[in-house]
Enzyme design. Structure first.
Site, short mmCIF file in Angstrom:
data_model
loop_
_atom_site.label_atom_id
_atom_site.label_comp_id
_atom_site.label_asym_id
_atom_site.label_seq_id
_atom_site.Cartn_x
_atom_site.Cartn_y
_atom_site.Cartn_z
N TYR A 168 -11.74 1.51 -4.95
CA TYR A 168 -11.73 0.10 -5.38
C TYR A 168 -13.07 -0.24 -6.02
CZ TYR A 168 -9.99 -4.70 -5.38
OH TYR A 168 -9.54 -5.94 -5.75
N LYS A 216 -14.61 -8.96 -5.87
CA LYS A 216 -13.84 -9.77 -4.91
C LYS A 216 -14.76 -10.40 -3.87
CE LYS A 216 -9.49 -9.22 -6.33
NZ LYS A 216 -8.81 -10.32 -7.07
O1 0WE Z 1 -7.33 -6.04 -7.26
C1 0WE Z 1 -6.58 -5.11 -7.38
C2 0WE Z 1 -6.45 -4.40 -8.71
C3 0WE Z 1 -6.86 -5.21 -9.89
C4 0WE Z 1 -7.08 -4.41 -11.14
C5 0WE Z 1 -6.20 -3.46 -11.60
C6 0WE Z 1 -6.44 -2.77 -12.78
C7 0WE Z 1 -5.55 -1.67 -13.29
C8 0WE Z 1 -5.64 -1.52 -14.79
C9 0WE Z 1 -8.23 -4.66 -11.88
N1 0WE Z 1 -8.49 -4.01 -13.03
C10 0WE Z 1 -7.62 -3.08 -13.49
N2 0WE Z 1 -7.92 -2.46 -14.66
C11 0WE Z 1 -7.03 -1.65 -15.31
O2 0WE Z 1 -7.37 -1.08 -16.36
N3 0WE Z 1 -5.86 -4.69 -6.28
C12 0WE Z 1 -6.08 -5.32 -5.01
C13 0WE Z 1 -4.89 -3.57 -6.32
C14 0WE Z 1 -5.64 -2.32 -6.01
O3 0WE Z 1 -6.34 -1.69 -6.96
C15 0WE Z 1 -6.95 -0.60 -6.38
C16 0WE Z 1 -6.64 -0.57 -5.03
C17 0WE Z 1 -5.80 -1.67 -4.77
C18 0WE Z 1 -5.19 -2.04 -3.46
C19 0WE Z 1 -7.80 0.34 -6.94
C20 0WE Z 1 -8.31 1.37 -6.14
C21 0WE Z 1 -8.01 1.41 -4.79
C22 0WE Z 1 -7.17 0.44 -4.21
#
Ligand code: 0WE
Length: 262
Positions: free
Chosen positions: A156, A163
């Site tokens: 993450y 966050k």
């Molecule tokens: O906040 C998130 C993910 C938000 C996010 C997703 C992306 C994918 C595509 C932010 N930026 C991007 N950029 C991109 O190019 N989450 C809570 C979901 C999430 O994402 C992870 C998680 C979890 C859970 C990434 C790594 C490990 C766990």
């Protein structure tokens, strides 16, 4: 009568029917709120307009939250439809894909850090600033966070810092707006299979790990996040501000992974 009857909600971060913003929109509409939406880019215009129509809304405005001019435009336009906003939902996050895998120290960059914080945290207070003239006593602001804000979650990485910043933003905004009886909260949602999640390596394994280790032994649904959002932004939650409510099937309270799959 629904518990959001007569409330007007602006929802930022709807991309498709898997978006957390969609779960929130559905719950709020069910409870009687009138909705307006923004979408990030012209390529989402038709889809978001169609989803808005499903929830009886004909307000869908383009807004890239990385642009102050776009944010100003939204409230300028919204002013033609509404004279106040009761609810503002921020359900937006972004870091460059290269920042969401591998080793934090090796892969973090100044630009990745900047973009993650700008789009995922600063944009919340930027929207609040621009919305402020349309807010009134009893209005509510809500952001969506994740456990990675307070724990080191593999991959993450810099999104966790963003966050953490978003959650601090919630507290400072709540302190600043509280005297005007405007509340500000966040929901820390468990992982959900959204479009953003599709870009993340091993996401299915993370979902599976959560489902095996959370007290409720499952992941949360869009409806569960939506219902909690509707509650927090309603008068039922009038005593709650500056807080982060976990809607994660209890995952964050566990001190150790479940033993022997039991
Ligand atoms: O906040 C998130 C993910 C938000 C996010 C997703 C992306 C994918 C595509 C932010 N930026 C991007 N950029 C991109 O190019 N989450 C809570 C979901 C999430 O994402 C992870 C998680 C979890 C859970 C990434 C790594 C490990 C766990």
């Amino acid at each position: 009568m629904g518990f959001l009857q007569g409330k007007r909600a602006l929802i930022v971060g709807l991309a498709n029917n898997h978006s957390i913003a969609w779960g929130i929109a559905r719950a709020m509409r069910r409870e009687g709120a009138e909705l307006a939406f923004t979408y990030q880019s012209e390529k989402l215009a038709a889809r978001v307009t169609a989803l808005a129509a499903e929830l009886d809304s004909d307000i869908a405005l383009r807004c890239d939250v990385g642009s102050d001019a776009d944010i100003a435009q939204v409230f300028h336009h919204l002013d033609n439809y509404w004279n106040h906003i009761d609810i503002l939902i921020h359900s937006v996050a972004f870091a460059p894909a290269s920042q969401l895998e591998g080793n934090y120290i090796d892969d973090v960059t100044r630009e990745g850090f900047r973009i993650a914080h700008d789009i995922s945290s600063y944009s919340f207070v930027a929207l609040a600033k621009a919305a402020h003239p349309m807010l009134r006593a009893g209005s509510n602001l809500l952001a969506i966070s994740y456990l990675g804000a307070v724990r080191a979650v593999p991959h993450y990485n810099v999104m966790g810092l963003a966050k953490a910043s978003l959650e601090a933003n919630v507290r400072y905004m709540a302190a600043a707006l509280g005297p005007q009886q405007i509340r500000v909260n966040a929901i820390s949602a468990g992982p959900i299979k959204t479009a953003a999640a599709k870009g993340i390596r091993d996401f299915n394994r993370m979902l599976d790990y959560g489902a095996r280790n959370a007290p409720l032994r499952r992941n949360v649904t869009l409806d569960e996040v939506g219902n909690a959002a509707a509650f927090l932004c309603s008068d039922l939650a009038s005593g709650i501000t500056g807080d982060v409510l976990y809607v994660d099937a209890g995952y964050h309270i566990q001190g150790m992974a479940v033993l022997d799959g039991k």
